[in-house]
Scaffold this active site. Structure first.
Site, mmCIF file in Angstrom:
data_model
loop_
_atom_site.group_PDB
_atom_site.id
_atom_site.type_symbol
_atom_site.label_atom_id
_atom_site.label_comp_id
_atom_site.label_asym_id
_atom_site.label_seq_id
_atom_site.Cartn_x
_atom_site.Cartn_y
_atom_site.Cartn_z
ATOM 1 N N HIS A 241 0.847 -1.189 0.000
ATOM 2 C CA HIS A 241 0.000 0.000 0.000
ATOM 3 C C HIS A 241 0.879 1.234 0.000
ATOM 4 O O HIS A 241 1.659 1.443 0.919
ATOM 5 C CB HIS A 241 -0.941 -0.018 1.202
ATOM 6 C CG HIS A 241 -2.165 -0.837 0.945
ATOM 7 N ND1 HIS A 241 -2.113 -2.189 0.691
ATOM 8 C CD2 HIS A 241 -3.479 -0.496 0.848
ATOM 9 C CE1 HIS A 241 -3.340 -2.640 0.472
ATOM 10 N NE2 HIS A 241 -4.193 -1.644 0.556
ATOM 11 N N ALA B 280 -12.336 1.644 4.324
ATOM 12 C CA ALA B 280 -11.311 0.821 3.686
ATOM 13 C C ALA B 280 -10.471 1.630 2.696
ATOM 14 O O ALA B 280 -10.716 2.823 2.478
ATOM 15 C CB ALA B 280 -11.969 -0.356 2.980
ATOM 16 N N HIS B 281 -9.508 0.963 2.095
ATOM 17 C CA HIS B 281 -8.572 1.631 1.180
ATOM 18 C C HIS B 281 -9.276 2.190 -0.054
ATOM 19 O O HIS B 281 -10.197 1.613 -0.581
ATOM 20 C CB HIS B 281 -7.438 0.706 0.756
ATOM 21 C CG HIS B 281 -7.847 -0.646 0.273
ATOM 22 N ND1 HIS B 281 -6.949 -1.564 -0.188
ATOM 23 C CD2 HIS B 281 -9.051 -1.256 0.193
ATOM 24 C CE1 HIS B 281 -7.579 -2.656 -0.537
ATOM 25 N NE2 HIS B 281 -8.840 -2.506 -0.315
ATOM 26 N N ASN B 282 -8.793 3.355 -0.479
ATOM 27 C CA ASN B 282 -9.226 3.980 -1.732
ATOM 28 C C ASN B 282 -10.671 4.453 -1.732
ATOM 29 O O ASN B 282 -11.233 4.719 -2.795
ATOM 30 C CB ASN B 282 -9.007 3.023 -2.915
ATOM 31 C CG ASN B 282 -7.547 2.670 -3.091
ATOM 32 O OD1 ASN B 282 -7.061 1.734 -2.479
ATOM 33 N ND2 ASN B 282 -6.833 3.448 -3.876
#
Lengths: 345, 345, 345
Positions: C195, C236-238
């Site tokens: 990441h 969460a991511h993004n």
């Protein structure tokens, strides 16, 4: 060396067989191991007794001990819990204040208190006799706590009015007394409502790891005596929880909810704001409580309704494809022209 | 300076076009930027390739590279992950023990270990070679961990039996080994069941931020090799999780559940206590697993059932208003007196 | 001593009755206490006014003040919030850097900053003017933050790209910037996707306690200006969250979701990955958003659909037992042989 007879005395039970058997540890009934003591509280597990390698078993006053050394008590689960507490005394950390702890002014610390490394205690905090404050705990100004309180490492108590009773236990990562989620919105801007209420936690309350309990906005957030919270539970501002409640993992209770005594909320239950739950309610796991619930009943579902009704609904939902077929065949019967039509539903 | 050819060598791929292109960073395929390398794993995104400003793309052995410099590999996602690991090596904190760390007695620390500021390590802890312990981590007595373990800042490992394998990674705020939610109730008083079990975590397990994993009551809580947990996951006492499982954010697994290998639980799934889930099960997000599930199937819903059946139920529930109308019109047909009655349903 | 007239001036309201009344605290309208000021924003509570012991009330320009001293404003809730902020100014911790704080190299600290005990700040961090960093906060390398940021005790900001705007508030136990839950699986082995993205948090964002916000994998995770998150929220991511959103306790938003401006997600809502939610959407508590949703509507259920449709479905599900009875009686009518058969459904 601990004998079966010694344990029987501690848990107020009656020895069956050889009281001089040495007991070195607790074990499960399935498998088990020599020197171990186990228990039998549910007849489902009775078959394991014959082959268990445990040296002794705690059971009720009637169940067949199948020749194994035993202690008979009225409640084998409670007896086993007491036996474990005796065999595995909780380690008491060294008394005193670790030299790395940072204490503010006017902090009052009772006798026989243990304060661990890197604890930060702000001004005006009171800590009762026999309390244990774990490493890295942060305690905000004017917090008070009773006797024999146990704060595990990395608990955060905000300042401005957290009050803990006697023998409160809080596990690691839990945050008590942060502001509630209260905003006034004007022209698309959310203005924070200042939170001036307290969090009042009764005697013998236990709170699991990584929970969050918000302070009240004007009034207080209150958790009644003897209530137990599992991990990752969220209690919003101005909630009142009664005595002896059990809230399992992941439960969320929204603002200003009033919950009675001896209520059980199973895992991942959500309760909307401003509703009232009566005493001795049980709500099944993952239910969504969207309105007030009357005392003494079991509830389930979304929205949470009486458990038997939820079971019936579930059963019918499972059979919906069959219902559709029955409607279609009725349509064919009543309208012969549709007989060749396989569509619908 | 890193060239496309160098990356191709690292990820065992084949260069298409100019291998001397300089690659400075990873980027998304949509948009992208000069110097960047991206990847194409899903034909849905193929249209972005033509206009992407990325200098190169990693793709499979068949997809058209549309004239762009590329590396061909069998699995572009894996190739990209490897390329990123090469381009962005994880920073290794300074080796050694920060002077502010507080260590108990009989602590065994391997070679090339990094222990950050304000870490508190209790007696009898063992830390394997190459491990990194972040700031403010608290480690209870008798904990053991293998090699190359990484504990991010503010992790808490309780004492009394947390065992981590090699290359375990635990993100910040996670609490491992606190007591399970086990009480015996007598006369409305909830007595804590002492917890004496361990938490045993296999090699290469990764656990996200703010999770909670409870120690076993008598037996142990076990997490199998290579299993990955997202954030805010709750694993209760005496759970056994198999190898290679994936548990997404907010999942809660109740006590004594046994989960097989390579099981996926999507976000916010709840699993009731004492059930067994077979190998290679997938459970859709927010499902409630209320009974044991057989291996190798996809499940969804509350209660979780086979996924195709759940889809069918959902479809019919959507059409319930239509079903009600059909029943009403059947009633009119069969009972002409009702024809003027618009009520019902 | 604070008078009602002083408060009226601060909140831009008009005094009704005696402006010289002394106001010492805020209180609830039900009950209330002398010296207290309360507010009336909802006519549901109007009956409490007559018997409230509060010395004064804040209300709108039309409601009857029932003889009580009052301040009239256009928005009583906002007026009361402003009055509380005036009566209870947030304590400002001492300016300066506590001697126990550990600072890396090239750390830039603005003026009038407060850094608490045992704070750990890594290399290259920038902290804006007037910011307050609570005890035990951990800040990874290269983090930047604007002015008047407030990080409560035990917040963790990972390194590698967390960017906070001005006046961001983060409550205790929250973890920002840990890796997302991204793996590539090959032969049953889950390989971590590195990441490298950032977390970008806009001005005046507030994030509750024990939340987790992951950094992006390649792109960034973005939280728009003025958005507020309650406790135990997982982003969460993004993910991209717009401006002025409200996410209540226990909400989970999966990877790469795009959420518009002024969206409200009520408690325990889950949103699956890669969907888009338009502006000014409201999703009811515990709903499962399984596909993209159009702007400006209220949604509920699993899968989340338009709220009125969900209400209708709920109503029919409640009546399913009755529908089964109606089908059975139709079957009897159309097939006389079945008349004696009480089974089915």
């Amino acid at each position: 060396m601990t004998t079966l007879a010694q344990i029987a005395q501690v848990i107020h039970g009656e020895v069956v067989g050889d009281g001089s058997v040495e007991i070195t540890h607790g074990c499960e009934i399935a498998g088990g191991s020599p020197g171990g003591i186990t228990f039998l509280a549910n007849s489902r597990y009775a078959d394991y007794l014959a082959t268990s390698l445990a040296s002794a078993v705690i059971l009720d006053t009637e169940t067949d001990n199948q020749g194994k050394s035993a202690i008979r008590v009225s409640n084998p689960s409670k007896g086993f819990a007491d036996a474990m507490a005796y065999l595995y005394p909780q380690p008491t950390p060294p008394r005193g204040i670790h030299p790395t702890a940072v204490l503010g002014s006017a902090v009052i610390i009772g006798s026989e208190v243990s304060i661990g490394p890197y604890v930060v205690i702000d001004d005006g905090v009171t800590i009762g006799d026999g309390s244990v404050i774990g490493a890295h705990v942060t305690i905000g100004p004017e917090t008070t706590m009773g006797s024999r309180v146990r704060l595990h490492p990395q608990v955060v108590l905000y300042g401005g009015g957290v009050r803990l009773g006697d023998e409160v236990v809080i596990y690691s990562g839990t945050v008590i007394g942060s502001d509630g989620f209260g905003y006034v919105t004007e022209d698309d801007v959310h203005y924070k409502i200042p939170h001036i209420g307290q969090v009042i936690i009764g005697n013998r309350v236990e709170i699991g790891a990584n929970c969050t309990i918000d302070r009240g906005s004007i009034g207080d957030t209150i958790i009644g005596e003897g209530t137990k919270l599992d991990n990752l539970v969220h209690i919003a501002h101005n909630v009142t929880l009664g005595r002896g409640c059990l809230l399992a993992g992941g439960v969320g209770v929204a603002g200003s909810v009033v919950i009675g005594d001896y209520v059980t909320l199973a895992a991942q239950v959500g309760v909307v704001d401003h509703v009232t739950l009566g005493d001795r309610i049980v709500v099944a796991g993952k239910s969504a409580v969207r309105q007030s619930l009357e005392a003494g009943q079991v509830y389930a579902g979304d929205p949470a309704g009486l458990h038997p009704r939820w079971l019936r609904q579930r059963a019918i939902i499972k059979k919906l494809p069959e219902l559709v077929r029955r409607i279609r065949s009725l349509e064919r019967l009543t309208n012969p022209e549709k007989r060749g039509n396989s569509g619908g539903g």
